[in-house]
Motif scaffolding. Structure first.
Motif, mmCIF file in Angstrom:
data_model
loop_
_atom_site.group_PDB
_atom_site.id
_atom_site.type_symbol
_atom_site.label_atom_id
_atom_site.label_comp_id
_atom_site.label_asym_id
_atom_site.label_seq_id
_atom_site.Cartn_x
_atom_site.Cartn_y
_atom_site.Cartn_z
ATOM 1 N N ASN A 156 -4.286 -18.410 20.559
ATOM 2 C CA ASN A 156 -3.197 -18.772 19.647
ATOM 3 C C ASN A 156 -3.567 -18.689 18.178
ATOM 4 O O ASN A 156 -2.700 -18.714 17.305
ATOM 5 N N VAL A 157 -4.854 -18.596 17.877
ATOM 6 C CA VAL A 157 -5.330 -18.464 16.507
ATOM 7 C C VAL A 157 -6.348 -17.330 16.458
ATOM 8 O O VAL A 157 -7.267 -17.279 17.284
ATOM 9 N N SER A 158 -6.176 -16.413 15.511
ATOM 10 C CA SER A 158 -7.107 -15.297 15.349
ATOM 11 C C SER A 158 -7.510 -15.178 13.885
ATOM 12 O O SER A 158 -6.754 -15.540 12.980
ATOM 13 N N PHE A 159 -8.717 -14.658 13.668
ATOM 14 C CA PHE A 159 -9.255 -14.510 12.322
ATOM 15 C C PHE A 159 -9.517 -13.033 12.041
ATOM 16 O O PHE A 159 -10.137 -12.338 12.844
ATOM 17 N N TYR A 160 -9.036 -12.581 10.896
ATOM 18 C CA TYR A 160 -9.166 -11.180 10.510
ATOM 19 C C TYR A 160 -9.755 -11.066 9.106
ATOM 20 O O TYR A 160 -9.220 -11.672 8.176
ATOM 21 N N PRO A 161 -10.806 -10.284 8.887
ATOM 22 C CA PRO A 161 -11.100 -9.828 7.528
ATOM 23 C C PRO A 161 -10.130 -8.710 7.179
ATOM 24 O O PRO A 161 -9.783 -7.892 8.044
ATOM 25 N N LEU A 162 -9.663 -8.687 5.940
ATOM 26 C CA LEU A 162 -8.631 -7.744 5.512
ATOM 27 C C LEU A 162 -9.100 -6.997 4.273
ATOM 28 O O LEU A 162 -9.714 -7.571 3.381
ATOM 29 N N ILE A 163 -8.792 -5.704 4.228
ATOM 30 C CA ILE A 163 -9.054 -4.908 3.035
ATOM 31 C C ILE A 163 -7.860 -3.993 2.795
ATOM 32 O O ILE A 163 -7.246 -3.498 3.753
ATOM 33 N N GLY A 164 -7.498 -3.794 1.526
ATOM 34 C CA GLY A 164 -6.317 -2.983 1.234
ATOM 35 C C GLY A 164 -6.356 -2.393 -0.151
ATOM 36 O O GLY A 164 -7.224 -2.733 -0.971
ATOM 37 N N ILE A 165 -5.412 -1.533 -0.420
ATOM 38 C CA ILE A 165 -5.261 -0.916 -1.739
ATOM 39 C C ILE A 165 -3.787 -0.963 -2.129
ATOM 40 O O ILE A 165 -2.903 -0.781 -1.274
ATOM 41 N N THR A 166 -3.525 -1.256 -3.401
ATOM 42 C CA THR A 166 -2.161 -1.380 -3.903
ATOM 43 C C THR A 166 -1.989 -0.492 -5.129
ATOM 44 O O THR A 166 -2.838 -0.510 -6.028
ATOM 45 N N ALA A 167 -0.905 0.268 -5.177
ATOM 46 C CA ALA A 167 -0.661 1.170 -6.303
ATOM 47 C C ALA A 167 0.830 1.240 -6.594
ATOM 48 O O ALA A 167 1.664 1.119 -5.690
ATOM 49 N N GLY A 168 1.165 1.419 -7.878
ATOM 50 C CA GLY A 168 2.566 1.541 -8.260
ATOM 51 C C GLY A 168 2.788 1.169 -9.707
ATOM 52 O O GLY A 168 1.924 1.376 -10.559
ATOM 53 N N VAL A 169 3.959 0.586 -9.965
ATOM 54 C CA VAL A 169 4.302 0.144 -11.311
ATOM 55 C C VAL A 169 4.343 -1.380 -11.319
ATOM 56 O O VAL A 169 4.054 -2.020 -10.315
ATOM 57 N N ARG A 170 4.683 -1.966 -12.462
ATOM 58 C CA ARG A 170 4.572 -3.412 -12.606
ATOM 59 C C ARG A 170 5.333 -4.186 -11.531
ATOM 60 O O ARG A 170 4.814 -5.125 -10.946
ATOM 61 N N VAL A 172 7.171 -2.842 -8.678
ATOM 62 C CA VAL A 172 7.282 -2.271 -7.335
ATOM 63 C C VAL A 172 6.000 -1.500 -7.028
ATOM 64 O O VAL A 172 5.634 -0.587 -7.779
ATOM 65 N N ARG A 173 5.345 -1.864 -5.932
ATOM 66 C CA ARG A 173 4.093 -1.203 -5.581
ATOM 67 C C ARG A 173 4.029 -0.968 -4.076
ATOM 68 O O ARG A 173 4.738 -1.619 -3.299
ATOM 69 N N LEU A 174 3.186 -0.043 -3.681
ATOM 70 C CA LEU A 174 2.920 0.238 -2.275
ATOM 71 C C LEU A 174 1.541 -0.298 -1.921
ATOM 72 O O LEU A 174 0.583 -0.138 -2.687
ATOM 73 N N ASN A 175 1.455 -0.929 -0.767
ATOM 74 C CA ASN A 175 0.188 -1.490 -0.305
ATOM 75 C C ASN A 175 -0.125 -0.978 1.093
ATOM 76 O O ASN A 175 0.743 -0.965 1.968
ATOM 77 N N VAL A 176 -1.365 -0.549 1.286
ATOM 78 C CA VAL A 176 -1.864 -0.175 2.607
ATOM 79 C C VAL A 176 -3.072 -1.051 2.893
ATOM 80 O O VAL A 176 -3.980 -1.169 2.052
ATOM 81 N N SER A 177 -3.085 -1.696 4.058
ATOM 82 C CA SER A 177 -4.184 -2.599 4.384
ATOM 83 C C SER A 177 -4.619 -2.430 5.832
ATOM 84 O O SER A 177 -3.849 -1.960 6.678
ATOM 85 N N TYR A 178 -5.859 -2.835 6.090
ATOM 86 C CA TYR A 178 -6.411 -2.784 7.447
ATOM 87 C C TYR A 178 -7.086 -4.110 7.731
ATOM 88 O O TYR A 178 -7.771 -4.665 6.872
ATOM 89 N N GLN A 179 -6.881 -4.616 8.945
ATOM 90 C CA GLN A 179 -7.545 -5.845 9.348
ATOM 91 C C GLN A 179 -8.052 -5.730 10.784
ATOM 92 O O GLN A 179 -7.426 -5.061 11.611
ATOM 93 N N TYR A 180 -9.174 -6.372 11.048
ATOM 94 C CA TYR A 180 -9.798 -6.300 12.378
ATOM 95 C C TYR A 180 -10.060 -7.714 12.879
ATOM 96 O O TYR A 180 -10.653 -8.538 12.169
ATOM 97 N N GLY A 181 -9.614 -7.996 14.104
ATOM 98 C CA GLY A 181 -9.766 -9.329 14.672
ATOM 99 C C GLY A 181 -11.201 -9.628 15.088
ATOM 100 O O GLY A 181 -11.791 -8.888 15.888
ATOM 101 N N ILE A 182 -11.747 -10.710 14.557
ATOM 102 C CA ILE A 182 -13.124 -11.082 14.877
ATOM 103 C C ILE A 182 -13.232 -11.690 16.271
ATOM 104 O O ILE A 182 -14.156 -11.380 17.035
ATOM 105 N N ASN A 183 -12.295 -12.569 16.616
ATOM 106 C CA ASN A 183 -12.413 -13.274 17.894
ATOM 107 C C ASN A 183 -11.777 -12.472 19.036
ATOM 108 O O ASN A 183 -10.972 -11.565 18.816
ATOM 109 N N ASN A 184 -12.147 -12.830 20.256
ATOM 110 C CA ASN A 184 -11.655 -12.175 21.455
ATOM 111 C C ASN A 184 -10.218 -12.596 21.721
ATOM 112 O O ASN A 184 -9.964 -13.736 22.122
ATOM 113 N N MET A 185 -9.285 -11.702 21.514
ATOM 114 C CA MET A 185 -7.867 -11.998 21.700
ATOM 115 C C MET A 185 -7.543 -12.352 23.155
ATOM 116 O O MET A 185 -6.626 -13.127 23.427
#
Length: 208
Positions: A156-170, A172-185
């Protein structure tokens, strides 16, 4: 309960950023987007699926070229598992995972209001996996002792490290991110199942 969490996150963030005054980076962010969820496991055959994200966050100055982001995001994740129906024909059964994700991220600004990278922890809170009632008794291909319904009782609880990149104007921006679950789902399942989630998300971010 979710409303209380959202209020706490936004209230705490507002107080925390107040010491920095009214800088340009102190903004409320509304995010809307899609995700691709994968269950990384060798115990069952699974394929990624597409879901959605909607969230609210506070972004504010932290130190020099760094911002800090507190956020709450609601998501629905989807993935498919290879199963056999009542006549032992192959079928891909879809599983859904509605969840709430609480994040704290640090953001390094390469170009103010235009380009930044983010990283930090994310905590996911969820219930059981959802599966169509017509598919509940389909057996898991390659492990016929288990049905689709047996797989729904996950952590019922999972932990993810997250990394992403955000680009655009003041504003409105686009964000792409990736996260991977540390614990056994799949750690709550009998039979020694092991599986770790990974999520690739693409969001449009509106800043106010």
């Amino acid at each position: 309960m979710i409303k209380k969490i959202l209020f706490f996150v936004l209230f705490s963030t507002t107080i925390g950023f107040a010491q920095y005054g009214y800088r340009d980076s102190n903004m409320i962010a509304l995010t809307l987007g899609l995700n691709q969820f994968s269950l990384n496991t060798s115990d069952i055959q699974s394929t990624p699926g597409t879901g959605w994200n909607v969230g609210l966050a506070m972004r504010g100055n932290f130190y020099d070229d760094w911002d800090a982001i507190w956020g709450l995001q609601f998501s629905e994740y989807n993935f498919k598992v290879a199963t056999l129906n009542a006549t032992l024909r192959d079928r891909e059964t879809n599983f859904k995972l509605p969840c709430a994700n609480i994040t704290f991220q640090l953001s390094y600004k390469f170009i103010e209001n235009h380009l930044s990278v983010e990283f930090g922890p994310m905590v996911q809170i969820n219930g059981k996996l959802a599966v169509e009632k017509t598919d509940e008794n389909y057996v898991i291909k390659g492990d016929e002792e288990y049905t689709a319904k047996d797989l729904t009782n996950i952590s019922n609880v999972s932990f993810y490290p997250l990394i992403g990149i955000t680009a655009g104007v003041r504003n409105v921006r686009l964000n792409v991110s990736y996260q991977y679950g540390i614990n056994n789902m799949l750690g709550k399942l009998d039979g020694g199942f092991s599986g770790h989630a990974s999520v690739l998300s693409g969001n449009v971010v509106f800043l106010f």
